[in-house]
Enzyme design. Sequence first.
Site, PDB file in Angstrom:
ATOM      1  N   ASN A   8      12.453  11.358 -79.008  1.00 42.42           N
ATOM      2  CA  ASN A   8      12.449  12.726 -79.532  1.00 42.42           C
ATOM      3  C   ASN A   8      12.866  12.642 -80.992  1.00 42.42           C
ATOM      4  O   ASN A   8      14.050  12.475 -81.296  1.00 42.42           O
ATOM      5  CB  ASN A   8      13.447  13.580 -78.725  1.00 42.42           C
ATOM      6  CG  ASN A   8      13.608  14.969 -79.319  1.00 42.42           C
ATOM      7  OD1 ASN A   8      12.812  15.396 -80.162  1.00 42.42           O
ATOM      8  ND2 ASN A   8      14.639  15.684 -78.878  1.00 42.42           N
ATOM      9  N   LYS A  10      12.950  14.910 -83.085  1.00 44.91           N
ATOM     10  CA  LYS A  10      13.518  16.185 -83.568  1.00 44.91           C
ATOM     11  C   LYS A  10      12.893  16.522 -84.929  1.00 44.91           C
ATOM     12  O   LYS A  10      11.744  16.167 -85.161  1.00 44.91           O
ATOM     13  CB  LYS A  10      15.043  16.110 -83.643  1.00 44.91           C
ATOM     14  CG  LYS A  10      15.658  15.528 -82.377  1.00 44.91           C
ATOM     15  CD  LYS A  10      17.125  15.797 -82.303  1.00 44.91           C
ATOM     16  CE  LYS A  10      17.718  15.009 -81.142  1.00 44.91           C
ATOM     17  NZ  LYS A  10      18.994  15.515 -80.685  1.00 44.91           N
ATOM     18  N   HIS A  94      14.568  21.850 -74.358  1.00 44.83           N
ATOM     19  CA  HIS A  94      15.633  21.008 -74.916  1.00 44.83           C
ATOM     20  C   HIS A  94      16.835  21.901 -75.212  1.00 44.83           C
ATOM     21  O   HIS A  94      16.678  23.062 -75.585  1.00 44.83           O
ATOM     22  CB  HIS A  94      15.122  20.325 -76.197  1.00 44.83           C
ATOM     23  CG  HIS A  94      16.052  19.255 -76.683  1.00 44.83           C
ATOM     24  ND1 HIS A  94      17.203  19.544 -77.380  1.00 44.83           N
ATOM     25  CD2 HIS A  94      16.019  17.908 -76.550  1.00 44.83           C
ATOM     26  CE1 HIS A  94      17.831  18.407 -77.662  1.00 44.83           C
ATOM     27  NE2 HIS A  94      17.130  17.402 -77.166  1.00 44.83           N
ATOM     28  N   GLU A  96      18.708  22.111 -77.632  1.00 44.48           N
ATOM     29  CA  GLU A  96      18.703  22.696 -78.982  1.00 44.48           C
ATOM     30  C   GLU A  96      17.811  23.938 -79.028  1.00 44.48           C
ATOM     31  O   GLU A  96      18.070  24.867 -79.784  1.00 44.48           O
ATOM     32  CB  GLU A  96      18.256  21.633 -80.004  1.00 44.48           C
ATOM     33  CG  GLU A  96      19.348  20.579 -80.206  1.00 44.48           C
ATOM     34  CD  GLU A  96      18.862  19.197 -80.589  1.00 44.48           C
ATOM     35  OE1 GLU A  96      17.701  19.060 -81.021  1.00 44.48           O
ATOM     36  OE2 GLU A  96      19.656  18.244 -80.452  1.00 44.48           O
ATOM     37  N   GLU A 165      19.932  15.962 -69.511  1.00 50.22           N
ATOM     38  CA  GLU A 165      20.585  15.718 -70.788  1.00 50.22           C
ATOM     39  C   GLU A 165      21.868  16.541 -70.864  1.00 50.22           C
ATOM     40  O   GLU A 165      21.833  17.722 -71.220  1.00 50.22           O
ATOM     41  CB  GLU A 165      19.662  16.137 -71.937  1.00 50.22           C
ATOM     42  CG  GLU A 165      18.371  15.369 -72.007  1.00 50.22           C
ATOM     43  CD  GLU A 165      17.856  15.279 -73.443  1.00 50.22           C
ATOM     44  OE1 GLU A 165      17.618  14.157 -73.876  1.00 50.22           O
ATOM     45  OE2 GLU A 165      17.726  16.318 -74.110  1.00 50.22           O
ATOM     46  N   GLY A 171      23.471  13.371 -79.236  1.00 48.06           N
ATOM     47  CA  GLY A 171      23.773  13.155 -80.647  1.00 48.06           C
ATOM     48  C   GLY A 171      25.251  12.954 -80.939  1.00 48.06           C
ATOM     49  O   GLY A 171      25.686  13.002 -82.089  1.00 48.06           O
ATOM     50  N   SER A 209      22.573  10.152 -76.162  1.00 47.57           N
ATOM     51  CA  SER A 209      23.137   8.955 -76.791  1.00 47.57           C
ATOM     52  C   SER A 209      22.777   7.664 -76.061  1.00 47.57           C
ATOM     53  O   SER A 209      23.558   6.718 -76.024  1.00 47.57           O
ATOM     54  CB  SER A 209      24.659   9.085 -76.941  1.00 47.57           C
ATOM     55  OG  SER A 209      24.981  10.203 -77.741  1.00 47.57           O
TER      56      SER A 209
HETATM   57  C1  PEP Z   1      17.774  14.254 -77.417  1.00 39.56           C
HETATM   58  O1  PEP Z   1      17.735  14.898 -78.430  1.00 39.56           O
HETATM   59  O2  PEP Z   1      17.006  14.522 -76.487  1.00 39.56           O
HETATM   60  C2  PEP Z   1      18.754  13.159 -77.323  1.00 39.56           C
HETATM   61  C3  PEP Z   1      18.962  12.583 -76.171  1.00 39.56           C
HETATM   62  O3  PEP Z   1      19.379  12.819 -78.481  1.00 39.56           O
HETATM   63  P1  PEP Z   1      20.350  11.540 -78.721  1.00 39.56           P
HETATM   64  O4  PEP Z   1      19.696  10.358 -78.079  1.00 39.56           O
HETATM   65  O5  PEP Z   1      20.443  11.416 -80.207  1.00 39.56           O
HETATM   66  O6  PEP Z   1      21.662  11.876 -78.075  1.00 39.56           O
END
Ligand code: PEP
Length: 247
Positions: A8, A10, A94, A96, A165, A171, A209
Site C-alpha cells: 500500500n 498510500k 483502510h 485512514e 489491520e 505506521g 508494521s
Molecule cells: C497500511 O497502511 O496498510 C499498513 C499496514 O502500513 P504500515 O505497514 O506502514 O504499518
Amino acid sequence: MKKLIAGNWKMNGSLAANDALVRELVRGLDGNAGCTVAVCVPAPYLAQVQALRAGTPLELGAQDVSEQAEGAYTGEVSAAMLKEFGVRYVIIGHSERRQYHGETDAVVADKTKAALAAGITPIVCVGETLVQRDAGRTVDIVKRQMAAVIHTNGHCISEIVVAYEPVWAIGTGKTASPDEVQQVHAVLRAQLKAATSHADRVRILYGGSMNAANAASLLAQPDIDGGLIGGASLKAPDFLQIVRAAR
Ligand code: PEP
C-alpha cells in the site's frame, strides 16, 4: 492457497520514484514469485504502473473505489475505470479512509459490492483502535466491521480478501504478536465460515508494521495468508524480503 503480499503505497510516489521502484521489484520477482504480489498505487499512477508491470507477475491494485457506478460524484473513481487500467485488487475501508474520510461500515460494504461487480478483488480492511483494544473490544469491532460486508455481499464474500489491520500498529512500528494476530484471524475465519462454504479460500492478510524482520513469524501462522504492507512496500529490498518470506 498462494499467499498474497500487497503493498500500500498510500499517498507516496512520483513518476521517477515509481519507475525505479517497480523496475527493481520486477527484477527481484524474477519470473515466478511463488506467492501473489501486488502494489496498490495512487490513482494518477495506475497507467504508469500498468505499463511498467506488463508481462510480469506483479499485479496492480488501487487504494479506494467509489460505491457509485458513474455520474455526478466529483473526485471519485469508479470500479469500471479501475478495471480499464488492469487493476486486479482494490483496498477498501483502510483505517485512514475510515478515520479521515468518515467511511462507515455501510459505505465499506457498498464499495466492496461495487468492486466485486466489476471483477476486481476487494481487500477489505478491518481493525480496532488502541482504545478499543485496551477495552477488550477487538473481537467485537472486527466482527461488526466484517458483518456489514457479509450482510451486503452474501455468498460473494468468498471472492474477497480480508486485511486485519490493528489501527495502533499501522505506521507505528508496533506489531501485534503472531499469536495475537492468529487469534483474530481465526475469529474472522469462523465468521466467514458461517457465511460461505468457501471460507477456506478467503485470504486473510495481516497489516500493521509488517517488515523484513517480522514477516516470517507472522506468515507462519495457519490463518495468516499474506500481508498488507505500508511503509516497507516503498523500499524494494524490504518488500522483496517480505515476498520471499511468503513463498
Ligand atoms: C497500511 O497502511 O496498510 C499498513 C499496514 O502500513 P504500515 O505497514 O506502514 O504499518
